[in-house]
Motif scaffolding. Sequence first.
Motif, PDB file in Angstrom:
ATOM      1  N   GLY A  10     -18.233  17.861  71.123  1.00  0.00           N
ATOM      2  CA  GLY A  10     -16.710  18.242  71.374  1.00  0.00           C
ATOM      3  C   GLY A  10     -16.136  19.374  72.201  1.00  0.00           C
ATOM      4  N   SER A  12     -15.928  21.161  76.283  1.00  0.00           N
ATOM      5  CA  SER A  12     -15.406  20.512  77.582  1.00  0.00           C
ATOM      6  C   SER A  12     -15.830  21.685  78.481  1.00  0.00           C
ATOM      7  CB  SER A  12     -13.633  20.248  77.693  1.00  0.00           C
ATOM      8  OG  SER A  12     -13.288  21.710  77.910  1.00  0.00           O
ATOM      9  N   TYR A 214     -12.154  10.066  70.056  1.00  0.00           N
ATOM     10  CA  TYR A 214     -10.968  10.017  71.134  1.00  0.00           C
ATOM     11  C   TYR A 214     -10.172  11.400  70.995  1.00  0.00           C
ATOM     12  CZ  TYR A 214      -6.389   9.537  73.274  1.00  0.00           C
ATOM     13  OH  TYR A 214      -5.159  10.046  74.001  1.00  0.00           O
ATOM     14  N   ARG A 216     -10.946  13.907  69.386  1.00  0.00           N
ATOM     15  CA  ARG A 216     -11.673  15.193  69.725  1.00  0.00           C
ATOM     16  C   ARG A 216     -11.814  15.508  71.171  1.00  0.00           C
ATOM     17  NH1 ARG A 216     -16.776  14.678  67.574  1.00  0.00           N
ATOM     18  NH2 ARG A 216     -17.162  16.572  67.883  1.00  0.00           N
ATOM     19  N   THR A 217     -12.009  14.353  71.786  1.00  0.00           N
ATOM     20  CA  THR A 217     -12.026  14.723  73.360  1.00  0.00           C
ATOM     21  C   THR A 217     -10.585  15.356  73.992  1.00  0.00           C
ATOM     22  OG1 THR A 217     -11.417  12.509  74.059  1.00  0.00           O
ATOM     23  CG2 THR A 217     -13.604  12.765  73.968  1.00  0.00           C
ATOM     24  N   ALA A 433     -14.812  16.228  79.294  1.00  0.00           N
ATOM     25  CA  ALA A 433     -14.997  16.773  77.780  1.00  0.00           C
ATOM     26  C   ALA A 433     -15.705  15.457  76.992  1.00  0.00           C
ATOM     27  CB  ALA A 433     -13.632  16.729  77.177  1.00  0.00           C
ATOM     28  N   LEU A 434     -16.313  15.819  76.080  1.00  0.00           N
ATOM     29  CA  LEU A 434     -16.975  14.624  75.460  1.00  0.00           C
ATOM     30  C   LEU A 434     -17.077  14.760  73.768  1.00  0.00           C
ATOM     31  CD1 LEU A 434     -20.175  15.365  74.188  1.00  0.00           C
ATOM     32  CD2 LEU A 434     -20.846  15.406  76.761  1.00  0.00           C
ATOM     33  N   ALA A 435     -17.255  13.760  73.136  1.00  0.00           N
ATOM     34  CA  ALA A 435     -17.312  13.802  71.707  1.00  0.00           C
ATOM     35  C   ALA A 435     -18.175  12.961  71.194  1.00  0.00           C
ATOM     36  CB  ALA A 435     -15.928  13.750  70.864  1.00  0.00           C
ATOM     37  N   HIS A 446     -17.721   9.392  73.427  1.00  0.00           N
ATOM     38  CA  HIS A 446     -16.516   9.095  74.131  1.00  0.00           C
ATOM     39  C   HIS A 446     -16.764  10.399  75.390  1.00  0.00           C
ATOM     40  CE1 HIS A 446     -13.439   6.729  71.933  1.00  0.00           C
ATOM     41  NE2 HIS A 446     -14.676   6.267  71.575  1.00  0.00           N
ATOM     42  N   VAL A 447     -16.317  10.166  76.532  1.00  0.00           N
ATOM     43  CA  VAL A 447     -16.716  11.058  77.554  1.00  0.00           C
ATOM     44  C   VAL A 447     -15.263  10.802  78.603  1.00  0.00           C
ATOM     45  CG1 VAL A 447     -17.925  12.361  79.446  1.00  0.00           C
ATOM     46  CG2 VAL A 447     -18.988  10.672  77.847  1.00  0.00           C
ATOM     47  N   TYR A 459     -12.614   7.203  81.676  1.00  0.00           N
ATOM     48  CA  TYR A 459     -12.741   7.415  80.287  1.00  0.00           C
ATOM     49  C   TYR A 459     -13.768   6.499  79.885  1.00  0.00           C
ATOM     50  CZ  TYR A 459     -11.756   8.829  75.446  1.00  0.00           C
ATOM     51  OH  TYR A 459     -11.970   9.315  74.222  1.00  0.00           O
TER      52      TYR A 459
END
Lengths: 500, 256
Positions: A10, A12, A214, A216-217, A433-435, A446-447, A459
């Motif tokens: 979560g 970045s 999504y 959270r990114t 950013a990733l989650a 998700h990145v 994405y």
Amino acid sequence: MTIDRTLPNGGSIPLDSTPDLAAPEFRRRVLEGVTNGARIAALFGCPEGDSVRLFSILAWEDTGLLSVLSTTVKDRYPSLTPDCPQAHLFERELAEQWRITPEGHPWLKPVRFQTPMRGKSNEPLPTQCGVADFFQMTGEEVHEVAVGPVHAGIIEPGHFRFQCHGETVHHLEISLGYQHRGIEKALAGGPDKRTLHYMETLAGDTTIGHTTAYCRTIEALTKSRVPARAQVVRGIALELERIANHIGDLGALAGDIGFLPTMSYCGRIRGDVLNLTALLCGNRFGRRLIEPGGTGYDLTEDSLAQLRDRLKTAITDAEQAISLLWKTPSVLARFEGAGPISRKTAEEIGLVGVSARACGLERDVRRDFPYGIFQMAHIPIVTWHTGDVFARAFVRWLEIERSAMFILDQLESLPARPPAAPFTRQMSSRHLALALVEGWRGEICHVAVTNEAGRFACYKIVDPSFHNWFGLALALREQQISDFPLCNKSFNLSYCGHDL
Amino acid sequence: MIEILKVRLKQGCRTMSYPAGPAPEMPPHFTGRPVIHPESCGEDCRECIEVCPSDAISVTGSEVRIDTGRCIFCAKCRQVCPEQIIDFSPDFRLAAARREDLVLGSGDDPVPSASSAVAKKLFGRSLKLRQVSAGGCNACEADTNVLNTLAWDLGRFGIQFVASPRHADGLLVTGPVTNHMELALKKTYEALPDPKIVIAVGACAASGGIFRTHPESSKVLADIIPVDLFIPGCPPHPATILDGLLRLVGRIDEKE
């Protein structure tokens, strides 16, 4: 030597803080990470000028951190796959999406038969989906069985090709792509008014899992904080999704071996649990519930009480229905030993979720990379050691129990109603950013990478099914072909989550 | 065996009495058939159009119309409408036999007709369906599947999903029809013996939904094969699907 850039689940980081390694160095560092216990959570390309920048996200379960490695590639780089089997599908995807050649990859067969995202945009597809070479066994008594894309039930399309000798399957090849809707391509340049809805329908049975990842990114890129109460509601919704799907799967497994009592009851109880998600937001799959910055709906006192009572009833019903499985010798005889995967194989190919835990791997985003409510409240991790259909079924049941306990606990101590969280929409430019989220099938990754304007340069979505489909193929080896439906259901992977 | 019987007793009979009895209750925030209040909206206001993810809303002059074939029932339009003329009722009856009947305005007949005289005559007592998911996200599939559980017990109406197109009277399609599924869909349709019907379940199958403009799903179902029943929703509630099927084959009288 530079230290790998790490970030929490979560988090970045500015793109420029990630060193752009030379391709051989990139390869060496990823392999070194995997040898030292990391797992490839994502490996993807992002357009940069007329080149493609590759990012590898390594998940370190021991420290709970994720490291980012990157290299810029014009059209080829040395493949990781020969030394790292878990990279094989990621590299096939890179070759297909970006016209990059991972040199030394054993077989760059198309993953989705999609139009490349680089080069002439209107170029026709190379071939019809699924029309390609298949791995083949030869011999006088060897035969091949082809199934799909359309199947004999209400399920998504995919093609399965078995190499058999008599009843025994020596190899199963899974060819997907039929569900390809071009979502990743459509996400570039976003977010826009459709983005959240793409997330809701990436894999419709995992709406909560994907929308949470999504959001959270987005929250990481906008530096927004989510109110405590919303975090709890997100956690409750995620566990409801897990309970509903696990109950459905156990019912379907019972159906596949012709054990009708559990099948009939679980079908109904699953619906009861979906209705609890509907109690939160009006939709049985959790559409409209998770939104950037918080949740679309709040729990009222009345719905809270109803949720508690109805969940208790559903779990009691499920306990009765499912415990029949463990008490019936004819069920156990069919479950035990079917479709086994060894712990070593699971580790090598990077299995996630229930399938990994059923092989004895203690792997769970909620514990390894805790976020949101899971930083405060821990759900005990469940594993089993046999790696067969029984293990995948039994782990599901134990997870149902634990998730239900978690929800009931959370309902007792729901944080007070928060003030409406202001949501700033300006996203940081040139950031990554990733989650990670532990969806009911396993790790969802998700990145998001943003451009100068603070929009998505790319994405990347990695559904747990992307890691696990190959596990199903291996589980079928030396098994009877008639056990395929049972083994398939014990994984219950997503077609559209894979095909995007 | 004793254990199984004991559980059977505890679980009881759980099949709902609908449609003979009351309809299943919809959850509190359920977004069913849109209701457009006849007040006219602001001249230059186009906020609902701008916010709609599936381009389902049109405004001519001051008359708002919602295409429920495209609508994903996210209710964003209700949130932004300054005149509050758009709302979503708890009514789950959304299915229609004709595509144009899915476009609802304020003055329209509340529930569009879903019945088909041919379907009633031929399939009123027995309808076997083959399901094809053509890019569906597994939500429409799941809530279609749920009709087979004992809570809904679709079999009591003579409606059944079968494993081969050769055994089927109709096709139930979900998803926006990806290019990759177009051929398999056509082949399945051709494998069905005549006379046959086609049912489109969900916004994607009815119109392409949010994937309408994607080159990866370049054709809409109705442009590939003729559709006899459209069931809107994202995904439709099982009650919406059941209501559509029953009205199609005349098991529910539409005049009631």
